[in-house]
Enzyme design. Structure first.
Site, PDB file in Angstrom:
ATOM      1  N   TRP A   1       0.833  -1.212   0.000  1.00  0.00           N
ATOM      2  CA  TRP A   1       0.000   0.000   0.000  1.00  0.00           C
ATOM      3  C   TRP A   1       0.861   1.252   0.000  1.00  0.00           C
ATOM      4  CZ3 TRP A   1      -4.285  -1.056  -2.009  1.00  0.00           C
ATOM      5  CH2 TRP A   1      -4.980  -2.228  -1.701  1.00  0.00           C
TER       6      TRP A   1
ATOM      7  N   ASP B   1      -1.899   6.554   6.150  1.00  0.00           N
ATOM      8  CA  ASP B   1      -2.957   5.640   5.724  1.00  0.00           C
ATOM      9  C   ASP B   1      -3.274   4.756   6.927  1.00  0.00           C
ATOM     10  OD1 ASP B   1      -4.483   3.575   4.688  1.00  0.00           O
ATOM     11  OD2 ASP B   1      -3.127   3.128   3.011  1.00  0.00           O
TER      12      ASP B   1
ATOM     13  N   LYS C   1     -12.608  -1.973   6.317  1.00  0.00           N
ATOM     14  CA  LYS C   1     -11.906  -2.829   7.272  1.00  0.00           C
ATOM     15  C   LYS C   1     -12.475  -2.677   8.682  1.00  0.00           C
ATOM     16  CE  LYS C   1      -8.758  -3.177   3.829  1.00  0.00           C
ATOM     17  NZ  LYS C   1      -7.950  -2.385   2.919  1.00  0.00           N
TER      18      LYS C   1
HETATM   19  C1  PLP Z   1      -7.368  -1.930   1.830  1.00  0.00           C
HETATM   20  C2  PLP Z   1      -6.322  -0.887   1.919  1.00  0.00           C
HETATM   21  C3  PLP Z   1      -6.195   0.133   0.960  1.00  0.00           C
HETATM   22  C4  PLP Z   1      -7.021   0.180  -0.308  1.00  0.00           C
HETATM   23  O1  PLP Z   1      -8.279   0.555  -0.111  1.00  0.00           O
HETATM   24  P1  PLP Z   1      -9.315   0.563  -1.337  1.00  0.00           P
HETATM   25  O2  PLP Z   1     -10.513   1.118  -0.646  1.00  0.00           O
HETATM   26  O3  PLP Z   1      -9.481  -0.836  -1.821  1.00  0.00           O
HETATM   27  O4  PLP Z   1      -8.784   1.467  -2.383  1.00  0.00           O
HETATM   28  C5  PLP Z   1      -5.241   1.087   1.155  1.00  0.00           C
HETATM   29  N1  PLP Z   1      -4.423   1.050   2.209  1.00  0.00           N
HETATM   30  C6  PLP Z   1      -4.501   0.086   3.142  1.00  0.00           C
HETATM   31  C7  PLP Z   1      -3.568   0.088   4.295  1.00  0.00           C
HETATM   32  C8  PLP Z   1      -5.445  -0.917   3.025  1.00  0.00           C
HETATM   33  O5  PLP Z   1      -5.515  -1.889   3.941  1.00  0.00           O
END
Ligand code: PLP
Length: 360
Positions: free
Chosen positions: A102, A172, A196
């Site tokens: 990511w 993030d 999540k």
């Molecule tokens: C799942 C995830 C993403 C991507 O998210 P999307 O909504 O599928 O674009 C980005 N960063 C992290 C840390 C993630 O776990």
């Protein structure tokens, strides 16, 4: 009805109470005579939902008044472009630490617009640790410093934040939001896709310090401009109305649990149960440096591929699903987000102990 223990990394488990409440309200929300899905996003009823959701984010995360809370679309992945397009108009430069897929994707996207200085990387050991940083590698003139705070795929978490001084720290927090207390004031911007820990896919939460808004580059698409969404309280266009509604129910659930600190305590207990088992097992082991372990995503392996496959298959039959690890790590991964009850982790560990005894 029979519900499994779902260890999916995302979209992932939601609290059963939330699903039941949504079920009860699905056809008619309150006295509105309609479903939330059928409502105008400009209606009084819907304003209560979206502004109520924002108030809960502020309350649960203790968001300071000089931050905006935005509900956006395009997933966490759209933030990989929005951040450089909005925050790097001055020096067109950022620092990023590469701790996994990511962070790598965020760097690749930023590189389309600005200069990206990769401060450090843990690629040498399949991202199984958080690199120690040397301040001499930081850019003095970076517009921001970017980290992926919890690495969903590899199961690492930043337990000590980088010291970036006046340079805004951007994180993030998709796979750890509201799993533990975070001091929002340490960050310029935080973002998380909802699927999540906050709700269904379709909405991305962004928390941004006000002084960072209003600096987008000219070519920034309107829909990618934080200012547009901040000025319109996330109602510039139709927001993902139902996803925000479910997020609000999830936040109410977190509040009922006692808030983020109470949820954190349970998460620490859950993670300890699984890590203690892994540390004492002769068959299973964790793959991450101890000091960098995530509370939410716990990858583990046996040293035998066939045994891994057998474990995943038998676990599924026993009602523990989505335990297969990411293809780049192999083995297994248990994602134990807020909605996973402690009973689910205890039951998994019992199953692992039994599997170990049977397959010696
Ligand atoms: C799942 C995830 C993403 C991507 O998210 P999307 O909504 O599928 O674009 C980005 N960063 C992290 C840390 C993630 O776990």
């Amino acid at each position: 009805m029979s519900r499994v223990y779902n260890f999916s990394a995302g979209p992932s488990m939601l609290p059963e109470e939330v699903l039941k409440k949504a079920q009860a309200e699905m056809v008619e929300y309150g006295k509105s005579g309609m479903s939330v899905m059928e409502m105008s996003h400009r209606s009084k009823d819907y304003e209560e939902i979206i502004f109520g959701c924002e108030a809960l984010v502020r309350e649960l995360m203790h968001v300071p008044d000089n931050y905006k809370v935005l509900f956006l679309q395009g997933g966490g992945s759209s933030q990989f472009a929005m951040i450089p397009l909005n925050l790097a108009s001055k020096n067109k430069k950022c620092d990023i630490v590469i701790t996994g897929q990511w962070a790598k994707k965020a760097a690749q996207e930023a590189e389309r617009y600005i200069t990206v200085n990769k401060v450090a990387s843990s690629a040498d050991k399949t991202f199984s640790y958080i690199p120690k940083l040397d301040k001499n590698t930081f850019s003095k003139d970076a517009d921001y410093f970017y980290i992926c705070m919890n690495n969903t795929i590899y199961g690492t978490k930043w337990n000590n934040l980088p010291e970036t001084g006046d340079i805004p720290l951007i994180a993030d927090i998709s796979s750890m939001i509201m799993s533990e207390e975070i001091d929002v004031s340490k960050f310029g911007l935080l973002f998380a896709g909802a699927q999540k820990n906050l709700g269904p896919a379709g909405v991305t939460l962004v928390i941004i310090r006000e002084d960072l808004i209003g600096n987008a580059v000219d070519i920034c698409p309107t829909m990618f401009n934080y200012q547009i969404h901040a000025d319109n309280q996330s109602l510039y266009n139709t927001p993902p109305t139902y996803s925000i509604y479910i997020m609000k129910l999830v936040l109410e659930w977190i509040k009922e649990q006692g808030g983020v600190s109470a949820v954190q305590k349970v998460n620490e207990e859950k993670a300890k149960i699984l890590y203690d088992f892994l540390d004492n097992s002769q068959m299973f082991r964790g793959t991450v440096a101890k000091e960098d372990r995530s509370l939410m995503n716990i990858p583990f392996v046996t040293d035998d591929e066939d045994l891994n496959a057998k474990f995943i298959k038998e676990a599924k039959e026993a009602g523990f699903v989505n335990l297969k690890g990411h293809r780049t790590v192999g083995g297994m991964r248990a994602s134990i987000y807020n909605a996973m009850p402690i009973e689910g982790v205890k039951a998994l560990v019992e199953f692992m102990a039994k599997f170990e005894a049977e397959n010696k």
